[in-house]
Scaffold this motif. Structure first.
Motif, PDB file in Angstrom:
ATOM      1  N   ASN A 116       0.838  -1.200   0.000  1.00  0.00           N
ATOM      2  CA  ASN A 116       0.000   0.000   0.000  1.00  0.00           C
ATOM      3  C   ASN A 116       0.872   1.249   0.000  1.00  0.00           C
ATOM      4  O   ASN A 116       1.921   1.300   0.664  1.00  0.00           O
ATOM      5  CB  ASN A 116      -0.915   0.013   1.217  1.00  0.00           C
ATOM      6  CG  ASN A 116      -1.877  -1.154   1.231  1.00  0.00           C
ATOM      7  OD1 ASN A 116      -2.516  -1.455   0.223  1.00  0.00           O
ATOM      8  ND2 ASN A 116      -1.976  -1.833   2.370  1.00  0.00           N
ATOM      9  N   LEU A 117       0.422   2.253  -0.733  1.00  0.00           N
ATOM     10  CA  LEU A 117       1.183   3.493  -0.871  1.00  0.00           C
ATOM     11  C   LEU A 117       0.587   4.581   0.017  1.00  0.00           C
ATOM     12  O   LEU A 117      -0.639   4.668   0.176  1.00  0.00           O
ATOM     13  CB  LEU A 117       1.166   3.959  -2.329  1.00  0.00           C
ATOM     14  CG  LEU A 117       1.773   3.003  -3.354  1.00  0.00           C
ATOM     15  CD1 LEU A 117       1.515   3.515  -4.760  1.00  0.00           C
ATOM     16  CD2 LEU A 117       3.255   2.828  -3.116  1.00  0.00           C
ATOM     17  N   TYR A 118       1.464   5.403   0.559  1.00  0.00           N
ATOM     18  CA  TYR A 118       1.053   6.541   1.377  1.00  0.00           C
ATOM     19  C   TYR A 118       1.717   7.782   0.782  1.00  0.00           C
ATOM     20  O   TYR A 118       2.942   7.847   0.648  1.00  0.00           O
ATOM     21  CB  TYR A 118       1.487   6.382   2.834  1.00  0.00           C
ATOM     22  CG  TYR A 118       0.890   5.170   3.518  1.00  0.00           C
ATOM     23  CD1 TYR A 118      -0.203   5.298   4.373  1.00  0.00           C
ATOM     24  CD2 TYR A 118       1.422   3.900   3.314  1.00  0.00           C
ATOM     25  CE1 TYR A 118      -0.749   4.191   5.004  1.00  0.00           C
ATOM     26  CE2 TYR A 118       0.886   2.788   3.947  1.00  0.00           C
ATOM     27  CZ  TYR A 118      -0.198   2.937   4.786  1.00  0.00           C
ATOM     28  OH  TYR A 118      -0.734   1.834   5.410  1.00  0.00           O
ATOM     29  N   VAL A 119       0.909   8.766   0.451  1.00  0.00           N
ATOM     30  CA  VAL A 119       1.406  10.027  -0.098  1.00  0.00           C
ATOM     31  C   VAL A 119       0.911  11.153   0.799  1.00  0.00           C
ATOM     32  O   VAL A 119      -0.289  11.243   1.104  1.00  0.00           O
ATOM     33  CB  VAL A 119       0.918  10.257  -1.538  1.00  0.00           C
ATOM     34  CG1 VAL A 119       1.446  11.595  -2.060  1.00  0.00           C
ATOM     35  CG2 VAL A 119       1.363   9.118  -2.439  1.00  0.00           C
ATOM     36  N   CYS A 120       1.828  11.993   1.217  1.00  0.00           N
ATOM     37  CA  CYS A 120       1.467  13.175   2.004  1.00  0.00           C
ATOM     38  C   CYS A 120       1.603  14.397   1.109  1.00  0.00           C
ATOM     39  O   CYS A 120       2.682  14.685   0.588  1.00  0.00           O
ATOM     40  CB  CYS A 120       2.368  13.301   3.227  1.00  0.00           C
ATOM     41  SG  CYS A 120       1.927  14.689   4.299  1.00  0.00           S
ATOM     42  N   ASP A 121       0.486  15.111   0.934  1.00  0.00           N
ATOM     43  CA  ASP A 121       0.457  16.278   0.059  1.00  0.00           C
ATOM     44  C   ASP A 121      -0.429  17.341   0.695  1.00  0.00           C
ATOM     45  O   ASP A 121      -1.613  17.101   0.966  1.00  0.00           O
ATOM     46  CB  ASP A 121      -0.082  15.884  -1.323  1.00  0.00           C
ATOM     47  CG  ASP A 121      -0.218  17.088  -2.250  1.00  0.00           C
ATOM     48  OD1 ASP A 121       0.537  18.055  -2.079  1.00  0.00           O
ATOM     49  OD2 ASP A 121      -1.081  17.037  -3.151  1.00  0.00           O
ATOM     50  N   LYS A 122       0.134  18.498   0.938  1.00  0.00           N
ATOM     51  CA  LYS A 122      -0.604  19.646   1.483  1.00  0.00           C
ATOM     52  C   LYS A 122      -1.376  19.297   2.755  1.00  0.00           C
ATOM     53  O   LYS A 122      -2.530  19.681   2.940  1.00  0.00           O
ATOM     54  CB  LYS A 122      -1.554  20.211   0.426  1.00  0.00           C
ATOM     55  CG  LYS A 122      -0.848  20.759  -0.806  1.00  0.00           C
ATOM     56  CD  LYS A 122      -1.823  21.426  -1.756  1.00  0.00           C
ATOM     57  CE  LYS A 122      -2.826  20.427  -2.315  1.00  0.00           C
ATOM     58  NZ  LYS A 122      -3.718  21.073  -3.331  1.00  0.00           N
ATOM     59  N   GLY A 123      -0.729  18.532   3.652  1.00  0.00           N
ATOM     60  CA  GLY A 123      -1.351  18.220   4.926  1.00  0.00           C
ATOM     61  C   GLY A 123      -2.391  17.126   4.862  1.00  0.00           C
ATOM     62  O   GLY A 123      -3.121  16.909   5.832  1.00  0.00           O
ATOM     63  N   VAL A 124      -2.467  16.412   3.745  1.00  0.00           N
ATOM     64  CA  VAL A 124      -3.414  15.324   3.577  1.00  0.00           C
ATOM     65  C   VAL A 124      -2.654  14.053   3.218  1.00  0.00           C
ATOM     66  O   VAL A 124      -1.711  14.090   2.413  1.00  0.00           O
ATOM     67  CB  VAL A 124      -4.449  15.645   2.483  1.00  0.00           C
ATOM     68  CG1 VAL A 124      -5.386  14.457   2.264  1.00  0.00           C
ATOM     69  CG2 VAL A 124      -5.233  16.898   2.847  1.00  0.00           C
TER      70      VAL A 124
END
Length: 609
Positions: free
Chosen positions: A190-198
């Motif tokens: 599973n992938l986790y991406v953090c972008d702009k606080g999300v």
């Protein structure tokens, strides 16, 4: 009894001031380097991201060269991934990278996606996405982070551009195109991406699983994510650089806990920026706390040393360097180990080579699954690998050996003008020759147990030999003891040996609140032999003197604050000497023996206002 009581009280006082846990901190040592400036295989540009596979392989996103490179754990180039056919995939601005347990490679990038039913001109959404490659580097798929094939509500940010065929098109960027992303992958792919606080959670095929905002319930603080990692249980950890803490979220995205606060003590952080979940089930967190350790030598200063103009003293609470003596400086960075529950377990120090300017600009880019750390030199475009080491670290040693030998020669002639002799200025009434040889050696070995404690051992050995020969003009009259030639020679030889042990504890490294405590103990011995004897064979005058002296002592100084320092010292001196004097006629004129035994203790406080 008084002496024993003083020593006992001194020992108890030192135990109260010096931390009881005095052990060498685990450190890192430099083990290898790879990379280099350029565009060839194994070379790198200025902007890079790094990730690691479970088998220890190293993957580097070479953003400016639009490629991904794979290296072995020792830095040997294996293969790279480049754009060979833009119709298959296109690197626009590849940055964050992650590697799954199956060897699949994921890299963050920007994607152009044509909005359906838009022609002449065609309209494209420009947004973040993920490229996926297999373990051999073959392209598999690209996943947009959000839906990009539908028309957006606002065209205010639209800009003209060209499509793949070179035709005029309109491009709509999805937010700030210069922003950075965080990317991690768990054991399930599973992938986790953090972008702009999300945080966006996707499966290995790019399908959305969850989406949640980064927050700590009830804290009301703005979170500035700097790095993130996922442990074996699927828990997500996000480093909050602005809040000086680490946030933990469960596999379902629920907030679990936060740990850490501002400071440079164990378990605290100063702008943490890197985190990694290790295979042993622990976490490593790096922050921007740094320590400068100075070793002040007695060697002369270099002419180009900028610190030589500083005056000794106290300014803004910081003890400045003395105007004499060469100062060697090196830097310590730290990485801290935590359990997955956020409990501090260990501190690891990274010492950089003394006076190496290039080391000052190294950037910590990554931590692999085994706890090795990788620093990047942006000027040389190289990665430096450091591995943990439990034995004594050579970089933590400072050693100085100073040897010196001098010889002084003096010749004094005195001719008395009032004696009206015929040998005026041709034969002196008194002639003195002095020869002095001096040799000394000093060895100092210091070792930094950690960023706060330094242990130093020094030994100074000095030897002096002097001869003083006096020639007197022969007299034409007899004294009451008879006629003797008064020429004589005095010889003196002395040995002086001193050993000292110092323990320095820096209690606060802050420039404006600098505080330290120091404890020392020493022991010295002096051997002196002196003999004065007449040169004439008929003159038996001789004086012999010998002494054996010793002293030991110890003490502490302790900073109560910026302006007050407590000093306590205790010394004990003891020794004996004897002498014998024979007159000109070889008759014992005097003899004697003396002993000394003195103890001195002093307590005082220095301060300024």
């Amino acid at each position: 009894m008084l002496r024993k009581a003083i020593l006992k009280n001194l020992t108890l006082f030192l135990l109260c001031l010096i931390p009881l846990r005095v052990s060498a901190a685990q450190t890192f040592e430099f083990v290898g380097e790879f990379g280099g400036k350029g565009e060839q295989e194994g070379q790198l540009a200025k902007t890079v991201s790094i990730a690691f596979s479970p088998d220890g392989a190293i993957y580097v996103t070479d953003t400016d060269n639009f490629r991904i490179q794979k290296f072995s754990s020792t830095g040997t180039f294996i293969f790279d991934i480049q754009m060979e056919d833009p119709g298959v995939f296109r690197f626009i601005n590849p940055t964050a990278i992650a590697v799954g347990v199956d060897g699949a490679i994921y890299v963050m990038d920007w994607m152009l996606m044509h909005i359906s039913n838009t022609e002449n001109p065609r309209i494209f959404n420009y947004g973040p996405g993920i490229h996926k490659f297999d373990a051999q580097g073959a392209f598999l798929a690209s996943y947009p982070l959000e839906v990009l094939n539908q028309k957006l509500k606002s065209l205010e940010a639209a800009a003209p551009g060209l499509d793949a065929e070179g035709n005029y098109a309109i491009i709509i960027p999805n937010g700030d195109t210069k922003r950075s992303f965080l990317l991690s992958v768990d054991a399930e792919g599973n992938l986790y991406v953090c972008d702009k606080g999300v945080v966006y959670k996707l499966n290995s095929d790019g399908q959305p699983i969850a989406r949640y905002a980064i927050a700590q319930p009830g804290a009301g603080q703005v979170i500035q994510p700097a790095d993130m990692t996922v442990d074996a249980a699927g828990n997500l950890y996000i480093v909050d650089e602005k809040g000086h803490r680490v946030l933990k979220y469960g596999a379902d995205g629920t907030f679990a806990r936060a740990f850490g606060d501002y400071g440079d003590a164990d378990g605290q952080f100063i702008a943490p920026f890197r985190i990694a979940a290790l295979t042993d089930g622990t976490l490593l967190v790096a922050d921007k706390a740094k320590y400068q350790k100075d070793f002040v030598s007695t060697l002369p200063q270099r002419l180009d040393d900028p610190r030589r103009f500083l005056n000794a003293g106290v300014t803004a609470g910081k003890m400045l360097l003395p105007t004499e003596g060469r100062t060697f400086r090196y830097r310590l960075r730290r990485v801290q180990r935590f359990t997955t529950a956020g409990d501090f377990t260990q501190k690891l120090l990274v010492p950089f080579q003394r006076e190496r300017e290039a080391d000052a600009a190294l950037l910590l880019k990554g931590i692999d699954k085994k706890g090795n750390i990788y620093y990047f030199n942006r000027d040389e475009r190289t990665f430096k690998k450091y591995a943990r080491r439990t034995t004594l670290m050579p970089a933590m040693f400072q050693t100085e050996l100073k040897l010196r030998y001098t010889r002084d020669l003096q010749d004094v002639e005195i001719d008395n003008q009032d004696d009206l002799d015929a040998d005026l200025y041709t034969r002196a009434d008194f002639d003195q020759e002095i020869i002095r040889d001096m040799a000394n050696a000093k060895l100092t070995v210091a070792y930094d147990l950690n960023e706060n404690l330094r242990l130093a051992l020094s030994n100074r050995l000095a030897y002096i030999r002097m001869s003083d020969t006096n020639y007197y003009r022969s007299q034409d009259f007899e004294d009451f003891r008879g006629t003797f030639n008064q020429d004589d020679r005095a010889t003196e030889a002395s040995w002086d040996n001193r050993m000292q042990l110092d323990l320095i504890w820096v209690r606060n490294h802050n420039v404006y609140r600098y505080r330290e405590a120091r404890a020392f103990a020493y022991f010295s011995t002096v051997r002196l032999d002196f003999r004065n004897a007449a040169l004439d064979s008929q003159n038996f005058r001789v004086f012999d003197f010998g002494a054996n002296l010793s002293d030991w002592g110890g003490g502490i100084h302790y900073d109560f604050g910026r302006t007050f320092r407590l000093n306590f010292e205790i010394t004990h001196f003891f020794g004996a000497n004897n002498y014998t004097y024979l007159d000109e006629t070889n008759v014992l004129y005097a003899t004697g023996f003396q002993e000394a035994n003195t103890t001195r203790a002093v307590l005082f406080i220095n301060g300024f206002f």
